[in-house]
Design a protein around this motif. Structure first.
Motif, PDB file in Angstrom:
ATOM      1  N   PHE A 583       0.840  -1.202   0.000  1.00  0.00           N
ATOM      2  CA  PHE A 583       0.000   0.000   0.000  1.00  0.00           C
ATOM      3  C   PHE A 583       0.871   1.247   0.000  1.00  0.00           C
ATOM      4  CE2 PHE A 583       0.545  -1.248   4.449  1.00  0.00           C
ATOM      5  CZ  PHE A 583       1.012  -0.071   5.027  1.00  0.00           C
ATOM      6  N   HIS A 584       0.249   2.356  -0.311  1.00  0.00           N
ATOM      7  CA  HIS A 584       0.861   3.676  -0.183  1.00  0.00           C
ATOM      8  C   HIS A 584       0.219   4.388   0.994  1.00  0.00           C
ATOM      9  CE1 HIS A 584       1.967   4.009  -4.756  1.00  0.00           C
ATOM     10  NE2 HIS A 584       2.775   3.216  -4.086  1.00  0.00           N
ATOM     11  N   PHE A 585       0.991   5.102   1.779  1.00  0.00           N
ATOM     12  CA  PHE A 585       0.419   6.048   2.733  1.00  0.00           C
ATOM     13  C   PHE A 585      -0.080   7.251   1.928  1.00  0.00           C
ATOM     14  CE2 PHE A 585       3.379   3.812   5.652  1.00  0.00           C
ATOM     15  CZ  PHE A 585       2.462   3.443   6.622  1.00  0.00           C
ATOM     16  N   THR A 586      -1.200   7.831   2.353  1.00  0.00           N
ATOM     17  CA  THR A 586      -1.759   8.970   1.629  1.00  0.00           C
ATOM     18  C   THR A 586      -2.168  10.065   2.606  1.00  0.00           C
ATOM     19  OG1 THR A 586      -4.097   8.319   1.715  1.00  0.00           O
ATOM     20  CG2 THR A 586      -2.750   7.318  -0.015  1.00  0.00           C
ATOM     21  N   ASP A 587      -2.557  11.214   2.046  1.00  0.00           N
ATOM     22  CA  ASP A 587      -3.162  12.252   2.870  1.00  0.00           C
ATOM     23  C   ASP A 587      -4.670  12.034   2.890  1.00  0.00           C
ATOM     24  OD1 ASP A 587      -4.153  13.151   0.434  1.00  0.00           O
ATOM     25  OD2 ASP A 587      -2.703  14.790   0.252  1.00  0.00           O
ATOM     26  N   SER A 588      -5.404  12.936   3.515  1.00  0.00           N
ATOM     27  CA  SER A 588      -6.856  12.766   3.650  1.00  0.00           C
ATOM     28  C   SER A 588      -7.572  12.817   2.307  1.00  0.00           C
ATOM     29  CB  SER A 588      -7.425  13.840   4.586  1.00  0.00           C
ATOM     30  OG  SER A 588      -7.138  15.138   4.075  1.00  0.00           O
ATOM     31  N   GLU A 589      -6.909  13.381   1.286  1.00  0.00           N
ATOM     32  CA  GLU A 589      -7.510  13.470  -0.047  1.00  0.00           C
ATOM     33  C   GLU A 589      -7.178  12.261  -0.920  1.00  0.00           C
ATOM     34  OE1 GLU A 589      -9.569  15.922  -0.783  1.00  0.00           O
ATOM     35  OE2 GLU A 589      -9.245  16.731   1.225  1.00  0.00           O
ATOM     36  N   GLY A 590      -6.360  11.343  -0.396  1.00  0.00           N
ATOM     37  CA  GLY A 590      -5.997  10.160  -1.165  1.00  0.00           C
ATOM     38  C   GLY A 590      -4.740  10.314  -1.983  1.00  0.00           C
ATOM     39  N   ASN A 591      -4.030  11.423  -1.820  1.00  0.00           N
ATOM     40  CA  ASN A 591      -2.773  11.646  -2.551  1.00  0.00           C
ATOM     41  C   ASN A 591      -1.629  10.913  -1.852  1.00  0.00           C
ATOM     42  OD1 ASN A 591      -4.021  13.553  -4.388  1.00  0.00           O
ATOM     43  ND2 ASN A 591      -4.015  15.006  -2.677  1.00  0.00           N
ATOM     44  N   THR A 592      -0.826  10.191  -2.630  1.00  0.00           N
ATOM     45  CA  THR A 592       0.268   9.410  -2.057  1.00  0.00           C
ATOM     46  C   THR A 592       1.292  10.305  -1.375  1.00  0.00           C
ATOM     47  OG1 THR A 592       0.030   7.650  -3.699  1.00  0.00           O
ATOM     48  CG2 THR A 592       2.159   7.837  -2.601  1.00  0.00           C
TER      49      THR A 592
END
Length: 649
Positions: A583-592
């Motif tokens: 998986f990728h960690f993302t911000d609250s907007e789903g951006n990696t």
């Protein structure tokens, strides 16, 4: 001296059923006397020494309170058990002696026999025969006490006996015995794990293994059914009895090995606290949705154990892929896994009050026993010998310290506690808030985005992770030039019909054009196979000449092989212990923010600190529903890194 027998019975019963005990066992070859003989033996002198007194007592233990908390509605409710309680509801009140002298003698004899069985050092059941005898005798004792209470509910000695044996009688639960019989038909290790109560963790492990291997009703449903229909009602019934014994200041004395032991208000308060803690634990077990099955089975766990992502067996590959997808789905906020069942939410959110009451009962019990020790009562406490001498379990000063510690624990349960994490960093913890999390902990995981399995190894294209070396066969590394070359060579062959053998150094298979011809198409390259300008020759490839590879010369990709100014060839490699990018960690907007692979590498290279880690790992609610009221993203990143550091040591 032998003490703690009374509470030891409760712990041992818990260990037999649910695997609560982790202590080591005695030798499986040790001989042990049959519990059946102990409990069925008639001991006139012991039963005649049993005494009982009753007096009104205004002191009552604190009742557990019920509270409810708001919870988010889910589109799909978690499954609940369809089991109904099989525990008889008794009208418990008062304390009196049976009017029928014969009945009273039977009650006293049975109680004394049971107490001596508990006292016996041979309580560990080490043979299947003893185990079966024990089940039978406990069932008989339960029936005797139950019959006595039907005719005279106020007989406190019968109440005491019933409360004790009914807990142990959980061994006779029909569903539990179905699981037990399955284990008894299994290996010798399973049998040893079953009958030795001091290896309860092994027993639990064997139960799970059996559940995974068999296509039967889900083990989680079966265990939760036992808890809901039998274990929890039994504990609650026993708790009701002990509260009555406390209220009526019932006092019981029995003799074992020439020593008089007493059970009174202090011991009953300790037991009530233990039962309340057990009730809380059982409620936690019953209330969670623990269904992690796939297509009604846990066989997917076997697929993860026995296969891998790069298997060439199409059936295994499909099962492995499905298992991986399912395992990852359990992390989703959409799953019911680990959420609290709707019908249990009120009981679950009331657990802090139940634990508060449990601690209060234990504290009151210790204080009562301490007061009794000061009064120098004749009989020795069956639960705890308080004395400053060598014969005591605990000194008076230590009991006072324990009471103070329990008072502090109650304060923590009711409010919060502050913990120092380091210089200028404190963490406030409010345990009660944890029981307000009813929709699963998944809602509080950091923001992330799962990737399809075929993208897990895309990090191999990230040149920033490459190590460049003149050694074409770098130990403990993924040689990218070899991998690339292998793939490009294989496209020259017809469709594979059957793989005969495959490992990192060779691949042998049949093709459609030569179904009976085993063909070696890959081998490890040695220094003698290398040519200038990043080229490699295969000198020993076997197979039909029509393949034209006997002396084939292949050029290596410029991505994985470069030639320096002094004509030295350098080859790209990756560390074998790189973590796949699940998986990728993302911000609250789903951006990696960062890939899992890159994050772990940054951590291993010491390039992360809480400040920059908090830019990568972002939690929706770092306070976790108020469990950590003063938590921030930076503090949470600090804790996350410390946990990661501990796990990799």
């Amino acid at each position: 001296m032998k003490h703690f027998r009374f509470l030891g019975l409760i712990v041992a019963s818990c260990a037999i059923i649910f695997g609560c005990d982790n202590s080591s066992s005695a030798s499986d070859n040790d001989s042990s006397s049959s519990v059946a003989e102990e409990i069925s033996s008639t001991s006139k002198d012991k039963s005649s020494d049993s005494k009982e007194t009753s007096s009104a007592s205004k002191d009552k233990s604190s009742d557990s309170k019920e509270s409810s908390s708001a919870s988010k509605d889910k589109s799909s409710d978690s499954k609940g058990s369809s089991s109904s309680s099989s525990v008889e509801e008794l009208d418990i009140s008062n304390c009196e002696t049976a009017k029928d002298a014969k009945l009273q003698a039977q009650i006293s004899e049975a109680t004394a026999a049971f107490m001596n069985m508990v006292y016996s050092s041979e309580f560990a059941l080490k043979t299947v025969e003893n185990y079966k005898n024990f089940q039978s005798e406990i069932a008989n004792a339960t029936e005797l006490f139950s019959s006595a209470l039907e005719s005279q509910p106020g007989n406190c000695e019968a109440q005491l006996g019933y409360a004790l044996v009914s807990i142990v009688n959980l061994l006779n639960d029909a569903e539990l015995n179905t699981i037990i019989d399955t284990l008894l038909n299994g290996s010798s290790n399973q049998k040893r794990a079953l009958i030795n109560i001091y290896q309860a963790e092994n027993y639990a492990s064997e139960v799970v293994k059996t559940a995974i291997q068999a296509n039967t009703t889900l083990i989680t449903d079966r265990i939760q059914g036992i808890v809901e229909s039998n274990a929890l009602p039994t504990v609650q019934q026993s708790l009701k009895i002990f509260k009555n014994l406390i209220d009526n200041d019932f006092y019981y004395v029995y003799e074992a090995d020439g020593i008089e032991f007493s059970l009174g208000k202090g011991e009953f308060q300790l037991t009530a606290g233990a039962l309340q803690a057990t009730e809380a634990a059982l409620t936690i077990l019953a209330s969670h949705d623990l269904d992690a099955s796939l297509d009604g089975s846990y066989n997917w766990i076997q697929s993860l154990r026995t296969s891998s992502y790069n298997t060439t067996d199409s059936t295994k590959a499909r099962l492995y892929s499905n298992a991986v997808d399912h395992a990852l789905s359990l992390l989703s906020t959409e799953t019911n896994f680990l959420s609290i069942k709707q019908s249990w939410r009120t009981k679950y959110t009331a657990i802090p009050d139940l634990l508060d009451s449990a601690v209060g009962n234990v504290k009151n019990g210790l204080q009562t026993l301490l007061d009794s020790a000061d009064a120098k009562k004749k009989a020795t406490s069956a639960a705890l010998a308080i004395s400053n001498g060598e014969m005591g379990d605990i000194s008076k000063s230590d009991v006072k310290k324990a009471i103070d510690a329990l008072s502090s624990a109650q304060k923590i349960i009711r409010t919060s506690v502050t913990v120092n994490l380091g210089e200028d960093m404190t963490l406030e913890i409010c345990p009660k808030k944890f029981f307000g999390i009813v929709d699963g902990i998944q809602d509080y995981l950091p923001y992330y985005k799962l990737l399809p399995m075929d993208e897990w190894f895309d990090f191999m294209e990230d040149s920033s992770l490459y190590t460049w070396t003149p050694d074409f066969n770098t130990p403990d590394a993924i040689n990218l030039a070899q991998m690339d070359l292998k793939q490009r060579i294989m496209v020259n062959f017809d469709t594979i019909t059957d793989v005969i053998f495959e490992n990192d150094s060779s691949l042998i298979y049949y093709t459609e054009t030569n179904p009976g011809q085993a063909t070696l198409v890959w081998k490890n390259i040695t220094e003698g196979d290398l040519y200038d300008d990043c080229k490699v020759a295969f000198k020993n490839v076997t197979g039909p000449a029509s393949f034209g590879l006997a002396q084939a010369l292949f050029g290596l990709s410029e991505k994985y092989c470069i030639e320096t100014e002094n004509e030295e060839m350098l080859f790209a490699s990756l560390s074998e212990d790189l973590v796949p990018t699940v998986f990728h960690f993302t911000d609250s907007e789903g951006n990696t923010t960062v890939s899992l692979t890159k994050f772990v590498e940054e951590f291993k290279n010491g390039n992360l600190d809480p400040e920059n880690a908090s830019k990568y790992i972002i939690f929706p609610d770092p306070t976790i529903n108020g469990v950590f009221p003063n938590m921030t993203q930076e503090k949470m990143s600090y804790i996350f890194l410390m946990m990661l550091f501990s796990a990799t040591k």
